[in-house]
Scaffold this motif. Structure first.
Motif, PDB file in Angstrom:
ATOM      1  N   UNK A 197      38.854  40.210  47.648  1.00 47.97           N
ATOM      2  CA  UNK A 197      38.278  38.889  47.430  1.00 47.97           C
ATOM      3  C   UNK A 197      39.256  38.030  46.639  1.00 47.97           C
ATOM      4  N   UNK A 198      39.117  36.736  46.778  1.00 49.13           N
ATOM      5  CA  UNK A 198      39.708  35.820  45.803  1.00 49.13           C
ATOM      6  C   UNK A 198      38.557  35.112  45.103  1.00 49.13           C
ATOM      7  N   UNK A 199      38.858  34.403  44.049  1.00 51.21           N
ATOM      8  CA  UNK A 199      37.815  33.678  43.324  1.00 51.21           C
ATOM      9  C   UNK A 199      37.179  32.580  44.143  1.00 51.21           C
ATOM     10  N   UNK A 200      37.797  32.231  45.283  1.00 51.57           N
ATOM     11  CA  UNK A 200      37.238  31.194  46.142  1.00 51.57           C
ATOM     12  C   UNK A 200      36.137  31.740  47.053  1.00 51.57           C
ATOM     13  N   UNK A 201      36.125  33.053  47.260  1.00 53.61           N
ATOM     14  CA  UNK A 201      35.122  33.657  48.134  1.00 53.61           C
ATOM     15  C   UNK A 201      33.755  33.640  47.459  1.00 53.61           C
ATOM     16  N   UNK A 202      32.807  32.995  48.097  1.00 54.16           N
ATOM     17  CA  UNK A 202      31.463  32.890  47.538  1.00 54.16           C
ATOM     18  C   UNK A 202      31.434  32.169  46.204  1.00 54.16           C
ATOM     19  N   UNK A 235      39.819  41.852  43.245  1.00 57.94           N
ATOM     20  CA  UNK A 235      39.756  40.395  43.114  1.00 57.94           C
ATOM     21  C   UNK A 235      41.106  39.806  42.732  1.00 57.94           C
ATOM     22  N   UNK A 236      41.558  38.834  43.506  1.00 57.85           N
ATOM     23  CA  UNK A 236      42.759  38.066  43.180  1.00 57.85           C
ATOM     24  C   UNK A 236      42.368  36.913  42.252  1.00 57.85           C
ATOM     25  N   UNK A 237      43.140  36.644  41.195  1.00 59.10           N
ATOM     26  CA  UNK A 237      42.757  35.650  40.183  1.00 59.10           C
ATOM     27  C   UNK A 237      43.052  34.207  40.603  1.00 59.10           C
ATOM     28  N   UNK A 238      42.440  33.802  41.687  1.00 59.51           N
ATOM     29  CA  UNK A 238      42.522  32.412  42.165  1.00 59.51           C
ATOM     30  C   UNK A 238      41.126  31.826  42.060  1.00 59.51           C
ATOM     31  N   UNK A 239      40.982  30.749  41.309  1.00 59.46           N
ATOM     32  CA  UNK A 239      39.680  30.126  41.130  1.00 59.46           C
ATOM     33  C   UNK A 239      39.490  28.933  42.045  1.00 59.46           C
ATOM     34  N   UNK A 240      38.272  28.404  42.047  1.00 63.96           N
ATOM     35  CA  UNK A 240      37.963  27.251  42.887  1.00 63.96           C
ATOM     36  C   UNK A 240      37.371  26.146  42.020  1.00 63.96           C
ATOM     37  N   UNK A 241      37.886  24.926  42.209  1.00 59.05           N
ATOM     38  CA  UNK A 241      37.384  23.774  41.478  1.00 59.05           C
ATOM     39  C   UNK A 241      36.200  23.131  42.170  1.00 59.05           C
ATOM     40  N   UNK A 242      35.632  22.113  41.533  1.00 60.27           N
ATOM     41  CA  UNK A 242      34.473  21.430  42.108  1.00 60.27           C
ATOM     42  C   UNK A 242      34.791  20.770  43.441  1.00 60.27           C
ATOM     43  N   UNK A 267      39.389  22.891  45.751  1.00 60.67           N
ATOM     44  CA  UNK A 267      40.818  23.235  45.676  1.00 60.67           C
ATOM     45  C   UNK A 267      41.021  24.464  44.807  1.00 60.67           C
ATOM     46  N   UNK A 268      42.111  25.174  45.081  1.00 61.54           N
ATOM     47  CA  UNK A 268      42.393  26.424  44.378  1.00 61.54           C
ATOM     48  C   UNK A 268      43.065  26.162  43.033  1.00 61.54           C
ATOM     49  N   UNK A 269      42.807  27.070  42.078  1.00 60.43           N
ATOM     50  CA  UNK A 269      43.480  27.062  40.781  1.00 60.43           C
ATOM     51  C   UNK A 269      44.095  28.432  40.518  1.00 60.43           C
ATOM     52  N   UNK A 270      45.287  28.422  39.959  1.00 65.00           N
ATOM     53  CA  UNK A 270      45.956  29.640  39.509  1.00 65.00           C
ATOM     54  C   UNK A 270      45.435  29.965  38.105  1.00 65.00           C
ATOM     55  N   UNK A 271      44.894  31.173  37.905  1.00 72.91           N
ATOM     56  CA  UNK A 271      44.298  31.536  36.619  1.00 72.91           C
ATOM     57  C   UNK A 271      44.885  32.863  36.147  1.00 72.91           C
ATOM     58  N   UNK A 272      45.132  32.978  34.846  1.00 69.32           N
ATOM     59  CA  UNK A 272      45.615  34.219  34.260  1.00 69.32           C
ATOM     60  C   UNK A 272      44.656  35.365  34.591  1.00 69.32           C
ATOM     61  N   UNK A 273      45.198  36.480  35.087  1.00 69.35           N
ATOM     62  CA  UNK A 273      44.360  37.597  35.546  1.00 69.35           C
ATOM     63  C   UNK A 273      43.578  38.236  34.405  1.00 69.35           C
ATOM     64  N   UNK A 274      44.163  38.297  33.206  1.00 64.27           N
ATOM     65  CA  UNK A 274      43.434  38.844  32.056  1.00 64.27           C
ATOM     66  C   UNK A 274      42.171  38.037  31.797  1.00 64.27           C
ATOM     67  N   UNK A 275      42.292  36.710  31.873  1.00 68.60           N
ATOM     68  CA  UNK A 275      41.150  35.841  31.592  1.00 68.60           C
ATOM     69  C   UNK A 275      40.063  35.989  32.651  1.00 68.60           C
ATOM     70  N   UNK A 276      40.473  36.137  33.901  1.00 63.80           N
ATOM     71  CA  UNK A 276      39.496  36.341  34.971  1.00 63.80           C
ATOM     72  C   UNK A 276      38.773  37.670  34.780  1.00 63.80           C
ATOM     73  N   UNK A 277      39.533  38.722  34.453  1.00 66.19           N
ATOM     74  CA  UNK A 277      38.924  40.039  34.233  1.00 66.19           C
ATOM     75  C   UNK A 277      37.940  39.987  33.075  1.00 66.19           C
TER      76      UNK A 277
END
Length: 296
Positions: free
Chosen positions: A122-127, A182-189, A192-202
Motif C-alpha cells: 500500500x501507499x498512504x494514498x490507498x484508501x 506501507x510506503x510513506x507517501x501521504x495524500x493531501x486534501x 496530490x501526493x506528499x513525501x513523508x518521513x517513514x519514522x513519522x508515518x510508522x
C-alpha cells in the motif's frame, strides 16, 4: 541431541512472549542496512512471516532514501536537503513515488510472500490511509527584536506531515490475515501526493492502531549516552531533557520524538533497534533482555 534440546529450551523461553503478544499489533519501521543486505532482507521477511504465523499482527512501514538517490543520480538530478529533509519538487515527487511505491514496496511484498506470508503493498494514498498537509519548516537562526514578527518559513516542496490515519483499510486486511506493507507517501486534501518521513508515518500508524510495540530499525545500536555506551531503557518524560543536554543528538532526535509521540497516542512500548543484527525483531520481542533502546 544436545543441540536439539537447546533449541527446545529457546522455544519454551519464548512462550510467555508469544502468549503476551498474540493478537496484538506490532508496527515496524523497516529501513537502513536491513533493506539492502540480501541476507538481512530474507531474515526480515522470515521474521515477519513467523510473527504472523504465531498470531502477532505485524504492520510494516518502509523507507527507501538510498534507492531514491540512486535513481535521481541516473536521471542526473542532484538531491538537496534542508535541515535533513529532502527538498521535493514535482519532478522529484514523481521519482519518490515511483521508487517507494512501484519498486521498493513491491520487492518487500514479494519477498514476504516468497517466504510463505500473505503481504499486500500500500501507499498512504490507498484508501486515504495517510492523510497529510504540507510541512511548514521554520528557518533556523532567524531572530528579531520585534516580538510580533511572524516566523520565517522555508518552502521545501511536497514534503508532508501526517494529519490523520484512516485505519479502515488496515483493519480490513487484518481480518483477511494479510500483512500490510506501507510506503510513506501521504495524500493531501487535493489528492496530490506528499513525501513523508517513514519514522513519522510508522509512529502515526502505531498510535492510531494502539499498537503493543513500535519498532524502528536503524543502522546504530540504539540511543547512546555521552560515554558512548548503549542506553537500554529510557523514560518518555526524560527525552526532552536528554535532547537539551545533547545526550541525544543529530538524526536520533526525530526518532526518539517519534517514539515519544507514539507513546502519547497509546502505544505501549517503543524500541530503536539495530537492524544490522540478525533476527533483531525476534530478539526484541521474544527475549528478556531485548536489543537496542526501549522507550516507555
Amino acid at each position: 541431541m544436545k543441540e536439539s534440546i537447546e533449541k527446545a529450551k529457546i522455544l519454551i523461553e519464548s512462550l510467555p512472549y508469544m502468549q503476551e503478544f498474540r493478537n496484538k499489533i506490532v508496527v515496524i519501521k523497516y529501513g537502513g542496512h536491513a533493506m539492502v543486505d540480501e541476507n538481512l532482507k530474507r531474515q526480515f521477511a522470515l521474521d515477519v512471516v513467523l510473527m504472523k504465523q504465531i498470531g502477532i499482527n505485524p504492520v510494516i512501514v518502509h523507507g527507501g532514501g538510498p534507492q531514491i538517490n540512486s535513481l535521481l543520480e541516473r536521471l542526473d538530478i542532484k538531491p538537496s536537503y534542508i535541515q535533513g529533509m529532502r527538498v521535493t519538487d514535482d519532478e522529484i515527487m514523481d521519482v519518490v513515488e515511483m521508487v517507494l511505491v512501484g519498486k521498493v514496496n513491491k520487492e518487500i511484498v514479494g519477498l514476504i510472500n516468497h517466504c510463505g506470508g500473505k503481504a499486500v503493498g500500500l501507499s498512504g494514498r490507498d484508501g486515504d490511509l495517510v492523510c497529510a498537509k504540507k510541512l511548514k519548516m521554520k528557518a533556523k537562526g532567524k531572530k528579531t527584536h520585534l516580538e510580533n514578527t511572524p516566523p520565517e518559513f522555508i518552502d521545501i516542496g511536497r514534503v508532508g506531515q501526517v494529519t490523520r490515519i484512516n485505519s479502515d483499510v488496515l483493519q480490513t486486511l487484518d481480518r483477511g490475515d494479510f500483512i500490510p506493507v506501507i510506503a510513506p507517501v501521504g495524500v493531501g486534501e487535493d489528492g496530490r501526493a506528499f513525501n513523508i518521513n517513514a519514522d513519522l508515518v510508522a509512529g502515526a500508524i502505531a498510535g492510531e492502531l494502539k499498537a503493543a510495540k513500535l519498532i524502528l530499525l536503524t543502522d546504530v545500536e540504539g540511543v547512546k549516552g555521552k560515554d558512548g555506551k548503549l542506553l537500554t531503557s529510557l523514560q518518555r518524560n526524560d527525552l526532552e531533557s536528554l535532547i537539551a543536554d545533547e545526550t541525544i543528538v543529530g538524526g536520533m532526535i526525530p526518532k526518539v520524538r517519534c517514539c515519544g509521540q507514539a507513546l502519547d497516542n497509546g502505544v505501549v512500548k517503543t524500541h530503536i533497534v539495530d537492524g544490522r543484527v540478525e533476527h533483531a525483531i525476534l530478539l526484541e520481542i521474544f527475549t528478556q533482555q531485548g536489543v537496542g533502546t526501549e522507550i516507555v
